[in-house]
Design an enzyme around this catalytic site. Structure first.
Site: not given
Ligand code: ARG
Length: 450
Positions: A155, A282
């Site tokens: 999960h 970035k």
């Protein structure tokens, strides 16, 4: 589309000519078309349908077309309709009337089916090699970095500590099944349709098995109608590709996550990272994002191929011309994606300390306490409940598991020596059951995969 129109008064309209041409995709299988034609010519010579000198002329012409194509001198045009007509036109220009004899005992229907199978066999061999390479890359990473301790997730929540090798081999086994699927699909591609004619066979005394042998096929498609109508081998290949890229997309999604500042588990190589046009800091994981994104295209290709034959009556229908674009796209996209993933896995850097950083005292060791209680004879469900309550108390007090006191251990029904269980590496190494995360089990799997 000037040829094959002797029974018509009018030419096809320009719009129809454009609409009906399959040349753009056919250009990807020129080599296969020439190979198939050569085998057909040889076989026709061997059975006496063509004279030896005729076969020689045809083979010479086909050879020449091959070199012209490589040199950019043989340029099929839309008016050729498809690659088969283009080759026949050029062949007749080169060798004259005898060029028209090549089409004895065959049809474009069996020609195109043969070309595509030849194209597929070569690409599936490459795909299989690429998948092997990916398994090897994952196994190599496991050998070099597999002992890194990390959280195992379910999960996307921390579950139990594991070794990185356990995680990497989970991916490797999926890729291993992909290569098995490629092998199985190849066995069904590996049959020659050539000599089926339009769909009914031919009165000429041909030898289809000999053509198949010359082309390196494992056998022939037994029924001439099936030979020109079947597309299930293409659908199967696309399905195999769709499953393979699904596996890649799962790896890709993890790598996007793992390369984020929040995880910082991996640093992707510059070679697979791009900058932003506005944000100077970035390092975007474009390569893996594209691997994930292209998965959608391959699913679309599979759906196109399935829909193409749904409800289609026997045997050849012109609809089938639409098979190559999705098929070629699915296969080349899958090969490219696998090859890129090999590069990515082989070059990324792993931040061992980040994988392990938060494992000390982590709640993901709670299972160890429950397992220890179960070993004392307490039913596992009861142990689970007791530990869950303790975990809730610790969480409320903002305490980690490694702050557990002797009294708390005893309150649970354990002893102070059980504290040793709360070492994450020991927890991983204790899982020696078949397929477990212990290094001994990882080594066993490496040997199997190798
Ligand atoms: N271009 C066609 C295809 O790719 C070749 C077969 C055409 N056959 C026909 N009878 N029109 O499928």
């Amino acid at each position: 589309m000037s040829r094959l129109r002797d029974r018509f008064d009018e030419p096809v309209s320009p719009a129809m000519e454009r609409f009906a041409s399959s040349l753009d995709v056919d250009l990807d299988m020129v080599a296969e078309d020439l190979t198939a034609s050569k085998a057909h010519a040889r076989m026709l010579g061997e059975v006496g349908v063509l004279a030896t000198d005729e076969v020689e002329q045809l083979l010479g012409g086909l050879e020449r077309i091959g070199s012209e194509f490589v040199a950019g001198e043989f340029v099929p045009t839309t008016s050729d309709e498809d690659i088969h007509m283009a080759v026949e036109r050029r062949l007749t220009e080169l060798v004259g009337e005898v060029g028209g004899k090549l089409h004895t005992a065959r049809s474009r229907n069996d020609q195109v089916a043969t070309d595509v199978r030849l194209w597929l066999k070569a690409r599936l061999a490459r795909l299989s090699e690429a998948l092997n390479g990916l398994v090897s890359a994952l196994v190599a990473r496991t050998e070099s970095d597999g002992r890194i301790l990390m959280p195992g997730y379910t999960h996307l929540q921390r579950g139990q500590p594991i070794l990185l090798g356990h995680h990497l081999l989970a991916h490797a086994w999926a890729v291993d099944r992909d290569r098995q699927r490629v092998a199985a699909a190849t066995s069904r591609v590996d049959a020659s349709p050539l000599g089926a004619g339009a769909m009914a066979g031919t009165p000429h005394a041909i030898d289809r098995r000999r053509t198949a042998e010359l082309l390196g096929f494992g056998g022939v498609v037994e029924n001439a109608m099936d030979a020109v109508a079947a597309r299930d081998h293409m659908q199967e290949v696309a399905a195999v590709c769709a499953i393979a890229v699904t596996h890649l997309s799962r790896m890709a999604a993890e790598l996007v996550l793992w390369s984020s500042a929040e995880f910082a588990f991996v640093r992707l190589a510059d070679a697979h990272t791009t900058g932003s046009s506005i944000m100077p800091q970035k390092r975007n994981p474009d390569a893996v994002e594209l691997v994930r994104g292209k998965t959608g295209r391959v699913y679309g290709d599979l759906m196109s191929l399935l829909t193409l034959t749904k409800g289609l009556p026997m045997s050849y229908n012109r609809d089938l011309q639409e098979d190559r674009r999705p098929l070629f796209d699915a296969v080349t996209t899958t090969i490219d994606s696998v090859e890129l993933m090999i590069e990515i896995w082989s070059s990324l850097e792993l931040a061992a300390e980040r994988f392990t950083a938060e494992l000390a005292g982590d709640p993901s060791l709670a299972t160890e306490l429950a397992d220890a209680l179960a070993e004392t004879g307490m039913p596992f469900r009861q142990a689970h409940r007791a530990v869950a309550r303790l975990m809730a108390e610790l969480a409320a007090a903002e305490r980690t598991l490694d702050t557990l006191t002797d009294a708390e251990l005893e309150g649970l029904g354990l002893e102070p020596h059980h504290r040793a269980l709360l070492d994450p590496r020991a927890a991983a190494e204790r899982r020696t059951s078949l397929g477990g995360t212990s290094w001994s089990e990882i080594e066993r799997q490496i040997a199997l995969l190798r």
